[in-house]
Write an enzyme that holds these catalytic residues in place. Structure first.
Site, PDB file in Angstrom:
ATOM      1  CB  ALA A  31      -0.952  -0.008   1.179  1.00 36.47           C
ATOM      2  CG  HIS A  36       5.781   2.999   1.824  1.00 38.51           C
ATOM      3  ND1 HIS A  36       4.432   3.219   1.775  1.00 38.51           N
ATOM      4  CD2 HIS A  36       6.013   2.263   2.930  1.00 38.51           C
ATOM      5  CE1 HIS A  36       3.856   2.622   2.802  1.00 38.51           C
ATOM      6  NE2 HIS A  36       4.792   2.047   3.530  1.00 38.51           N
ATOM      7  CG  ASP A 149       5.819   2.890  12.120  1.00 40.39           C
ATOM      8  OD1 ASP A 149       4.791   2.958  12.805  1.00 40.39           O
ATOM      9  OD2 ASP A 149       5.802   2.788  10.882  1.00 40.39           O
ATOM     10  CD  GLN A 152       8.355  -0.854  12.388  1.00 38.74           C
ATOM     11  OE1 GLN A 152       7.287  -1.441  12.387  1.00 38.74           O
ATOM     12  NE2 GLN A 152       8.785  -0.172  11.331  1.00 38.74           N
ATOM     13  CB  SER A 188      -0.173   6.358   7.817  1.00 42.27           C
ATOM     14  OG  SER A 188      -0.591   5.063   8.212  1.00 42.27           O
ATOM     15  NE  ARG A 190      -3.204   0.041  10.515  1.00 40.37           N
ATOM     16  CZ  ARG A 190      -2.052  -0.584  10.749  1.00 40.37           C
ATOM     17  NH1 ARG A 190      -0.931   0.127  10.775  1.00 40.37           N
ATOM     18  NH2 ARG A 190      -2.011  -1.886  10.946  1.00 40.37           N
TER      19      ARG A 190
END
Length: 283
Positions: A31, A36, A149, A152, A188, A190
């Site tokens: 996605a 990215h 993140d 993370q 994101s 999402r």
């Protein structure tokens, strides 16, 4: 761009690339958005070849989370990566990553405590496990992750350091600054879940964080400032604030005030979508 879905093909492709220079890995769940692609572009500056993985990792989703709903658009993602000059796309299935009888889990304590670690039990075990596997499969010289993140990233670096990983070495695990939309909201996958109304309201999150950081820099006590931030989000239409905390950027330990290395971490839910963000506190 070569796309592979099986480990024997991957090993052959990696060996061919390694014979002609260095490899940078960008692990993703697909996605793909410009955040990215920024990682991909930064990777291309650092290495001879860029490899991207796309794998929606079931082990980092908890019960009741959006594993089934998470967007999967391999053809569209592949076209974006090819346009960026990516050399290798690693797109394994769940049966390849976790074959029958799979029984190993990596758990990283300390930096995984609190924040998303508390709100999503087992999440960072799933992250550490799949990233370690990706590192062992691709054997990249370096890897790049987005700083949205942040916790993370701290978990992955701790895992790499503690397990003495060589490819990549912990010092070759790079964080890339958050990419934001014009209204400040962190990009994101999402965000696609948000209705137009909720998307407009979501822009309150980075603005409220900036206001809180300004107050803390002015010397106001953190606790009431963070309580004000939560009230601001709830007033804007967020249904719940999971956390709004100051933490040390390296250890992720809780802080009562800025120690010169603090970051503000926030997770909040709007319209069923959970958004996270973090920003540096000190100028």
């Amino acid at each position: 761009m070569q796309t592979v879905t099986a480990l024997p093909q991957l090993r052959q492709a990696v060996d061919e690339l390694r014979g002609n220079g260095s490899i940078a890995l960008v692990p993703t769940m697909g996605a793909l958005h410009d955040g990215h692609l920024t990682l991909v572009r930064e990777a291309a500056k650092l290495a001879s070849h860029v490899a991207v993985s796309i794998f929606v990792n079931p082990r980092q989703f908890g019960e009741g989370e959006d594993l089934d709903a998470y967007p999967r658009q391999l053809a569209e993602d592949s076209a974006k990566l090819e346009a960026e000059g990516v050399a290798l796309l690693w797109a394994p299935g769940v049966d390849v990553m976790y074959p029958q009888g799979y029984a190993t889990n990596i758990s990283v304590s300390g930096v995984s405590a609190g924040l998303c670690g508390a709100d999503r039990p087992g999440h960072f075990d799933g992250v550490a496990t799949v990233v370690c596997k990706l590192f062992n499969q691709v054997r990249p010289d370096m890897a790049l992750f987005g700083e949205k993140d942040w916790q993370q990233l701290a978990v992955i670096r701790r895992m790499a350091r503690d397990l003495d990983l060589v490819l990549p070495h912990v010092d070759a695990i790079h964080g890339v600054p958050i990419v934001r939309d014009p209204d400040g909201l962190a990009m994101s996958s999402r965000n696609a879940y948000l209705s137009p109304e909720h998307r407009e309201a979501a822009a309150t999150l980075p603005r409220a964080m900036d206001e809180a950081i300004a107050r803390i820099r002015d010397g106001q006590e953190a606790a009431p400032v963070l309580a004000m931030l939560e009230d601001q989000l709830l007033g804007a239409g967020f249904g719940r604030v999971d956390y709004a905390e100051l933490r040390d950027a390296d250890s992720i330990a809780p802080l009562a005030a800025d120690n010169g290395n603090a970051r503000l971490f926030v997770a909040a839910r709007i319209g069923g979508t959970r958004l996270i963000d973090n920003k540096k506190v000190s100028p």
